[in-house]
Design a protein around this motif. Structure first.
Motif, PDB file in Angstrom:
ATOM      1  N   ASN A 152      10.682  11.757  68.342  1.00 38.54           N
ATOM      2  CA  ASN A 152       9.848  11.029  69.293  1.00 38.54           C
ATOM      3  C   ASN A 152      10.648  10.813  70.571  1.00 38.54           C
ATOM      4  OD1 ASN A 152      11.141   8.288  69.360  1.00 38.54           O
ATOM      5  ND2 ASN A 152      10.551   8.278  67.188  1.00 38.54           N
ATOM      6  N   LYS A 153       9.975  10.448  71.626  1.00 37.28           N
ATOM      7  CA  LYS A 153      10.587  10.405  72.947  1.00 37.28           C
ATOM      8  C   LYS A 153      11.837   9.529  72.987  1.00 37.28           C
ATOM      9  CE  LYS A 153       9.731   8.776  77.663  1.00 37.28           C
ATOM     10  NZ  LYS A 153       8.753   8.109  78.556  1.00 37.28           N
ATOM     11  N   ASN A 154      11.760   8.326  72.449  1.00 35.19           N
ATOM     12  CA  ASN A 154      12.883   7.398  72.553  1.00 35.19           C
ATOM     13  C   ASN A 154      14.123   7.924  71.838  1.00 35.19           C
ATOM     14  OD1 ASN A 154      11.348   5.605  74.047  1.00 35.19           O
ATOM     15  ND2 ASN A 154      10.662   4.460  72.256  1.00 35.19           N
ATOM     16  N   VAL A 155      13.945   8.483  70.666  1.00 40.57           N
ATOM     17  CA  VAL A 155      15.082   9.040  69.931  1.00 40.57           C
ATOM     18  C   VAL A 155      15.649  10.248  70.671  1.00 40.57           C
ATOM     19  CG1 VAL A 155      15.804  10.165  67.788  1.00 40.57           C
ATOM     20  CG2 VAL A 155      14.279   8.183  67.700  1.00 40.57           C
ATOM     21  N   LEU A 156      14.782  11.095  71.183  1.00 44.34           N
ATOM     22  CA  LEU A 156      15.241  12.282  71.914  1.00 44.34           C
ATOM     23  C   LEU A 156      16.084  11.896  73.124  1.00 44.34           C
ATOM     24  CD1 LEU A 156      11.991  14.465  71.839  1.00 44.34           C
ATOM     25  CD2 LEU A 156      14.013  14.705  70.380  1.00 44.34           C
ATOM     26  N   LEU A 157      15.629  10.905  73.874  1.00 42.88           N
ATOM     27  CA  LEU A 157      16.386  10.469  75.049  1.00 42.88           C
ATOM     28  C   LEU A 157      17.737   9.891  74.638  1.00 42.88           C
ATOM     29  CD1 LEU A 157      13.540   8.787  77.132  1.00 42.88           C
ATOM     30  CD2 LEU A 157      14.752  10.908  77.700  1.00 42.88           C
ATOM     31  N   ASP A 158      17.748   9.120  73.565  1.00 44.14           N
ATOM     32  CA  ASP A 158      18.979   8.495  73.102  1.00 44.14           C
ATOM     33  C   ASP A 158      19.985   9.514  72.584  1.00 44.14           C
ATOM     34  OD1 ASP A 158      20.663   6.215  72.093  1.00 44.14           O
ATOM     35  OD2 ASP A 158      20.132   7.127  70.163  1.00 44.14           O
ATOM     36  N   GLU A 159      19.504  10.549  71.900  1.00 48.94           N
ATOM     37  CA  GLU A 159      20.393  11.490  71.231  1.00 48.94           C
ATOM     38  C   GLU A 159      20.667  12.770  72.024  1.00 48.94           C
ATOM     39  OE1 GLU A 159      19.270  10.345  66.591  1.00 48.94           O
ATOM     40  OE2 GLU A 159      18.645  12.277  67.412  1.00 48.94           O
ATOM     41  N   MET A 160      20.026  12.928  73.186  1.00 47.81           N
ATOM     42  CA  MET A 160      20.090  14.223  73.857  1.00 47.81           C
ATOM     43  C   MET A 160      21.511  14.631  74.229  1.00 47.81           C
ATOM     44  SD  MET A 160      17.844  15.802  76.992  1.00 47.81           S
ATOM     45  CE  MET A 160      16.371  14.958  76.437  1.00 47.81           C
ATOM     46  N   GLU A 161      22.358  13.689  74.591  1.00 47.10           N
ATOM     47  CA  GLU A 161      23.737  14.020  74.923  1.00 47.10           C
ATOM     48  C   GLU A 161      24.452  14.631  73.715  1.00 47.10           C
ATOM     49  OE1 GLU A 161      27.630  12.047  77.164  1.00 47.10           O
ATOM     50  OE2 GLU A 161      25.904  10.805  76.619  1.00 47.10           O
ATOM     51  N   VAL A 162      24.123  14.143  72.525  1.00 46.95           N
ATOM     52  CA  VAL A 162      24.708  14.711  71.303  1.00 46.95           C
ATOM     53  C   VAL A 162      24.190  16.130  71.098  1.00 46.95           C
ATOM     54  CG1 VAL A 162      25.100  14.385  68.833  1.00 46.95           C
ATOM     55  CG2 VAL A 162      24.775  12.386  70.310  1.00 46.95           C
ATOM     56  N   TYR A 163      22.886  16.340  71.335  1.00 51.44           N
ATOM     57  CA  TYR A 163      22.325  17.693  71.192  1.00 51.44           C
ATOM     58  C   TYR A 163      23.073  18.684  72.093  1.00 51.44           C
ATOM     59  CZ  TYR A 163      18.228  14.994  69.516  1.00 51.44           C
ATOM     60  OH  TYR A 163      17.387  14.133  68.870  1.00 51.44           O
ATOM     61  N   VAL A 164      23.279  18.279  73.339  1.00 49.57           N
ATOM     62  CA  VAL A 164      23.922  19.170  74.308  1.00 49.57           C
ATOM     63  C   VAL A 164      25.345  19.507  73.863  1.00 49.57           C
ATOM     64  CG1 VAL A 164      24.691  19.396  76.706  1.00 49.57           C
ATOM     65  CG2 VAL A 164      22.464  18.369  76.200  1.00 49.57           C
ATOM     66  N   SER A 165      26.034  18.519  73.259  1.00 46.99           N
ATOM     67  CA  SER A 165      27.410  18.759  72.812  1.00 46.99           C
ATOM     68  C   SER A 165      27.477  19.771  71.677  1.00 46.99           C
ATOM     69  CB  SER A 165      28.048  17.444  72.351  1.00 46.99           C
ATOM     70  OG  SER A 165      27.500  17.002  71.111  1.00 46.99           O
ATOM     71  N   LEU A 166      26.348  20.009  71.002  1.00 52.56           N
ATOM     72  CA  LEU A 166      26.305  20.951  69.886  1.00 52.56           C
ATOM     73  C   LEU A 166      25.887  22.355  70.315  1.00 52.56           C
ATOM     74  CD1 LEU A 166      24.533  18.710  67.207  1.00 52.56           C
ATOM     75  CD2 LEU A 166      26.944  19.385  67.235  1.00 52.56           C
ATOM     76  N   MET A 167      25.578  22.538  71.604  1.00 55.65           N
ATOM     77  CA  MET A 167      25.049  23.803  72.078  1.00 55.65           C
ATOM     78  C   MET A 167      26.140  24.743  72.568  1.00 55.65           C
ATOM     79  SD  MET A 167      21.772  22.243  74.189  1.00 55.65           S
ATOM     80  CE  MET A 167      21.140  23.843  74.733  1.00 55.65           C
ATOM     81  N   LYS A 168      26.037  26.013  72.171  1.00 50.85           N
ATOM     82  CA  LYS A 168      26.896  27.053  72.727  1.00 50.85           C
ATOM     83  C   LYS A 168      26.486  27.328  74.186  1.00 50.85           C
ATOM     84  CE  LYS A 168      27.569  29.660  68.409  1.00 50.85           C
ATOM     85  NZ  LYS A 168      27.372  30.985  67.753  1.00 50.85           N
ATOM     86  N   PRO A 169      27.345  28.006  74.949  1.00 49.11           N
ATOM     87  CA  PRO A 169      26.889  28.490  76.262  1.00 49.11           C
ATOM     88  C   PRO A 169      25.648  29.372  76.088  1.00 49.11           C
ATOM     89  CG  PRO A 169      29.260  28.735  76.024  1.00 49.11           C
ATOM     90  CD  PRO A 169      28.753  28.339  74.678  1.00 49.11           C
ATOM     91  N   ASP A 170      24.652  29.182  76.929  1.00 53.41           N
ATOM     92  CA  ASP A 170      23.379  29.919  76.873  1.00 53.41           C
ATOM     93  C   ASP A 170      22.521  29.532  75.668  1.00 53.41           C
ATOM     94  OD1 ASP A 170      24.056  31.357  79.190  1.00 53.41           O
ATOM     95  OD2 ASP A 170      25.148  32.837  78.000  1.00 53.41           O
ATOM     96  N   ALA A 171      22.893  28.473  74.938  1.00 55.73           N
ATOM     97  CA  ALA A 171      22.075  28.024  73.800  1.00 55.73           C
ATOM     98  C   ALA A 171      20.767  27.430  74.294  1.00 55.73           C
ATOM     99  CB  ALA A 171      22.834  26.996  72.976  1.00 55.73           C
ATOM    100  N   LYS A 172      19.813  27.348  73.384  1.00 58.70           N
ATOM    101  CA  LYS A 172      18.503  26.789  73.701  1.00 58.70           C
ATOM    102  C   LYS A 172      18.254  25.512  72.905  1.00 58.70           C
ATOM    103  CE  LYS A 172      16.265  31.001  75.299  1.00 58.70           C
ATOM    104  NZ  LYS A 172      17.527  31.725  75.472  1.00 58.70           N
TER     105      LYS A 172
END
Length: 276
Positions: free
Chosen positions: A214-234
């Motif tokens: 949901n929106k609130n969780v996504l906003l809160d956790e998005m920095e963690v998501y980005v830290s898990l992404m490879k270069p050019d990851a989606k």
């Protein structure tokens, strides 16, 4: 673990809206019916004040009537057999339960016995995420499914050729059900974890990160998501309304992502970002 049961009769167009609203205040299981929706929440997590606020806000416009009680012991396979129908995404994907007959001339068949877990493909957000997945190469890629529910997105990634898959959910029902669905789809080597992303600490980096919450969780956790992404990851996100896209896009772009695509169905949205 005792569950409270709320049988909500409402106008059809408000069924998914109420499910989304209730999921944000602790409800974790839903069963759509001809009259509306049956919603379930763990007794120790139930917030009466928040529940009454949601019901009051939609009472008149959705023509809500309500009965409540404790969840009886039922055979959930029988209940889902009464209410659960297969779904198709063109000739690409056919999602069915084990009690339904297989379908010929479809590229990918997914078996889901959903019990009480969320994410059967019927909800617009799951449908949209599956549609996005079909447009992205998964062959040989690594993927993490955050808030996995029934495990359907992880299963889709497996069908599309992903070779390393991780999945987890905060709900014990989902973990048990997801592992059963993984086995049904030949994924015996994938086991669903239990907890939030910060508790599970998945072993990235990944080529594909997916979160349908949901929106609130996504906003809160998005920095963690980005830290898990490879270069050019989606990064695939869903679980929010179309009008929420700008808030999520602003947050994603501030973390070095750019928007690659979006889809909308029944006012729900799913968006894809790519790492710069």
């Amino acid at each position: 673990m005792e569950y409270l049961e709320f049988k909500i009769s409402c106008s059809q167009e408000f069924t998914e809206i109420l499910m989304a609203e209730l999921s944000e205040i602790g409800f974790d299981s839903f069963l759509e019916t001809d009259d509306g929706v049956e919603a379930y929440v763990q007794e120790d997590l139930f917030d009466r004040e928040a529940f009454d606020e949601v019901m009051g806000r939609y009472q008149e416009m959705a023509q809500i009537s309500l009965t409540e009680g404790k969840m009886p012991k039922v055979n959930w396979n029988e209940e889902w057999e009464k209410h659960y129908d297969p779904i198709s995404i063109g000739n690409e994907v056919y999602v069915r339960a084990s009690f339904h007959a297989p379908k010929e001339d479809v590229n990918h068949e997914i078996l889901i016995n959903p019990k009480m877990s969320f994410g059967t493909g019927h909800h617009a957000t799951t449908y949209l995420m599956l549609s996005h997945q079909l447009e992205v190469s998964h062959e040989g890629k690594s993927m993490v499914d955050i808030g996995s529910g029934t495990g359907i997105l992880a299963i889709m990634a497996h069908k599309l050729g992903a070779t390393h898959i991780e999945a987890f959910d905060i709900d014990n029902w989902c973990v048990e059900n997801g592992n059963e669905n993984f086995e049904l789809n030949g994924m015996e080597n994938v086991k669903m974890g239990h907890g939030t992303i910060r508790e599970v600490s998945p072993k990235g980096p990944f080529d594909i990160v997916m979160a349908n919450i949901n929106k609130n969780v996504l906003l809160d956790e998005m920095e963690v998501y980005v830290s898990l992404m490879k270069p050019d990851a989606k990064l695939f996100l869903s679980g929010f309304y179309e009008h929420d896209i700008p808030d999520l896009q602003y947050r994603a772009e501030s973390l070095g992502l750019h928007l690659k695509g979006q889809k909308v169905k029944d006012n729900w949205a799913a968006i894809v970002f790519e790492k710069d």
